[in-house]
Design a protein around this motif. Structure first.
Motif, PDB file in Angstrom:
ATOM      1  N   PRO A  28       0.820  -1.222   0.000  1.00 26.92           N
ATOM      2  CA  PRO A  28       0.000   0.000   0.000  1.00 26.92           C
ATOM      3  C   PRO A  28       0.851   1.268   0.000  1.00 26.92           C
ATOM      4  O   PRO A  28       0.403   2.310  -0.475  1.00 26.92           O
ATOM      5  N   PRO A 220      -5.397  -0.375 -11.620  1.00 26.58           N
ATOM      6  CA  PRO A 220      -5.748  -0.469 -10.194  1.00 26.58           C
ATOM      7  C   PRO A 220      -7.102  -1.120  -9.939  1.00 26.58           C
ATOM      8  O   PRO A 220      -7.245  -1.889  -8.988  1.00 26.58           O
ATOM      9  N   ARG A 221      -8.108  -0.849 -10.780  1.00 25.53           N
ATOM     10  CA  ARG A 221      -9.423  -1.465 -10.579  1.00 25.53           C
ATOM     11  C   ARG A 221      -9.542  -2.802 -11.300  1.00 25.53           C
ATOM     12  O   ARG A 221     -10.616  -3.422 -11.275  1.00 25.53           O
ATOM     13  N   ASP A 278      -2.499   5.384 -13.421  1.00 29.90           N
ATOM     14  CA  ASP A 278      -3.776   5.199 -12.748  1.00 29.90           C
ATOM     15  C   ASP A 278      -4.691   4.489 -13.736  1.00 29.90           C
ATOM     16  O   ASP A 278      -4.238   4.050 -14.802  1.00 29.90           O
ATOM     17  N   ASP A 279      -5.973   4.372 -13.426  1.00 30.92           N
ATOM     18  CA  ASP A 279      -6.877   3.631 -14.310  1.00 30.92           C
ATOM     19  C   ASP A 279      -7.004   4.260 -15.686  1.00 30.92           C
ATOM     20  O   ASP A 279      -7.257   3.555 -16.670  1.00 30.92           O
ATOM     21  N   GLY A 336       0.209   3.475  -9.849  1.00 33.63           N
ATOM     22  CA  GLY A 336      -1.215   3.202  -9.933  1.00 33.63           C
ATOM     23  C   GLY A 336      -2.097   4.176  -9.183  1.00 33.63           C
ATOM     24  O   GLY A 336      -3.320   4.089  -9.256  1.00 33.63           O
ATOM     25  N   ASP A 337      -1.496   5.111  -8.438  1.00 32.01           N
ATOM     26  CA  ASP A 337      -2.273   6.088  -7.669  1.00 32.01           C
ATOM     27  C   ASP A 337      -2.208   7.481  -8.289  1.00 32.01           C
ATOM     28  O   ASP A 337      -2.527   8.467  -7.639  1.00 32.01           O
ATOM     29  N   GLY A 338      -1.780   7.552  -9.542  1.00 28.80           N
ATOM     30  CA  GLY A 338      -1.627   8.831 -10.217  1.00 28.80           C
ATOM     31  C   GLY A 338      -0.220   9.370 -10.177  1.00 28.80           C
ATOM     32  O   GLY A 338       0.045  10.447 -10.726  1.00 28.80           O
ATOM     33  N   THR A 339       0.699   8.648  -9.536  1.00 30.47           N
ATOM     34  CA  THR A 339       2.091   9.083  -9.449  1.00 30.47           C
ATOM     35  C   THR A 339       3.015   8.011 -10.009  1.00 30.47           C
ATOM     36  O   THR A 339       2.621   6.866 -10.216  1.00 30.47           O
ATOM     37  N   ARG A 350       9.363  11.416  -7.001  1.00 35.38           N
ATOM     38  CA  ARG A 350       7.975  11.018  -7.227  1.00 35.38           C
ATOM     39  C   ARG A 350       7.251  12.147  -7.958  1.00 35.38           C
ATOM     40  O   ARG A 350       7.330  13.289  -7.543  1.00 35.38           O
ATOM     41  N   ARG A 352       3.735  13.511 -10.563  1.00 34.45           N
ATOM     42  CA  ARG A 352       2.390  13.338 -11.072  1.00 34.45           C
ATOM     43  C   ARG A 352       2.185  14.338 -12.213  1.00 34.45           C
ATOM     44  O   ARG A 352       2.918  15.323 -12.327  1.00 34.45           O
TER      45      ARG A 352
END
Length: 353
Positions: A28, A220-221, A278-279, A336-339, A350, A352
């Protein structure tokens, strides 16, 4: 088409000249493994790098691989003589001689975390003595051997690893490397040992992808996944669970080498350093072998080894090339979290969009 990314955080590497680093994005919170001659240190990468655990090295001799337990209570060091489990206070918990193979190339350690009614287990790969077989030892928390599982797969010059479900239970065995295509076998924990079943469909973990394609991970989804041609000619996005191709990008969809935003390349291919930001956004990396003759003989410095591009995985549309403030950025890890995270010689960064 140039995109200027926003810098989210920077993580300086402690003693970059005297350490080796590994970025682990699987949890995570991404973790940075920093290995020195004295210790393995694990940092969690949030707004800043926070030290999560430190494991003193079991000896001053060369050790090339490490595997921290999921709860960070101990780490397994791969030494020339074998596997050594070390607690955070430096105590040696157990040792397991390795044998004749190189732990750097063929060593493998996996963990099952503790769960309701079960103890955590550790799996170690050792030489089997047979050219077409793999030996797996299953250990308890004290290092006692619970099982010796001889699997009729893998063997010399092949990587062997376990496939685990979301609960950490064995569901299969993956064999990769060498000159043959990756293969997967069904497997399970039966009667106190890992028992091998039949072969799974081609690339079953990654769906039914052709052998010439490399799986790059799921969104991610988990609504789509991404693959690249093993020769770097194109990248595709697949609908899940059908694995139907919904979009693709070919080398010809990028500007011609030496022109526009591809002026940094002369003969690029699409690299496996690609994945989901990300997605709705994917990172596609172009790789170009560094032309030493052009640099050292003719004094040219125009070719870079890598460039990073953002794309729409639903349509394959290119958003543009990422333009960093530093001159050369090679490895990239989308989170996967936008970064995503990149590295220069002494710092991880890091970003974005």
């Amino acid at each position: 088409m140039t995109i200027t990314p926003e810098l989210v955080a920077s993580y300086p590497i402690p003693d970059p000249a005297g350490t080796r680093t590994l970025l682990d994005p699987s949890g995570p919170v991404p973790r940075l493994h920093v290995r020195s001659a004295e210790a393995l240190r694990l940092y969690e990468l949030g707004e800043r790098a926070e030290l999560a655990a430190e494991f003193p090295a079991p000896s001053p001799e060369l050790w090339s691989r490490t595997w921290p337990a999921p709860d960070l209570s101990f780490a397994v060091f791969g030494t020339p003589a074998g596997y050594v489990a070390v607690a955070r206070d430096g105590r040696t918990l157990w040792r397991q001689p390795y044998g004749t193979w190189e732990v750097d190339r063929w060593g493998y350690v996996a963990f099952t975390p503790a769960g309701p009614g079960r103890e955590p287990r550790t799996w170690l790969r050792l030489p089997s003595g047979l050219p077409d077989s793999t030996l797996l030892l299953t250990l308890d928390t004290e290092g006692a051997v619970l099982a010796r599982s001889m699997l009729r797969c893998g063997g010399y010059e092949r990587f062997v690893s376990l496939l685990l479900d979301e609960c950490g239970e064995v569901t299969g065995v993956k064999v990769s490397g060498g000159r043959e295509a990756d293969t997967r076998y069904r497997a399970g924990w039966e009667s106190g040992a890992v028992v091998l079943g039949g072969r799974m469909p081609q690339d079953a973990e990654a769906g039914h992808l052709p052998a010439e394609r490399e799986y790059l991970g799921a969104s991610p989804r988990r609504t789509r996944c991404m693959s690249v041609d093993r020769r770097g000619r194109d990248v595709s996005w697949h609908e899940l669970p059908s694995y139907r191709v919904v979009a693709s990008l070919r080398l010809s969809d990028f500007p011609a080498p030496g022109t526009g935003d591809c002026s940094v390349h002369n003969d690029p291919s699409i690299s496996s350093w690609s994945g989901f930001v990300d997605d709705d956004t994917a990172m596609v990396t172009l790789h170009n072998t560094y032309d030493e003759a052009a640099v050292y003989v003719f004094g040219e410095e125009r070719w870079r080894e890598h460039s990073h591009w953002l794309a729409d995985p639903a349509t394959g549309t290119l958003h543009g090339r990422v333009e960093y403030p530093m001159p050369e950025v090679d490895e990239v890890v989308p989170l996967g979290d936008g970064t995503w995270i990149t590295r220069d010689w002494n710092t991880y960064h890091r970003w974005r969009r």
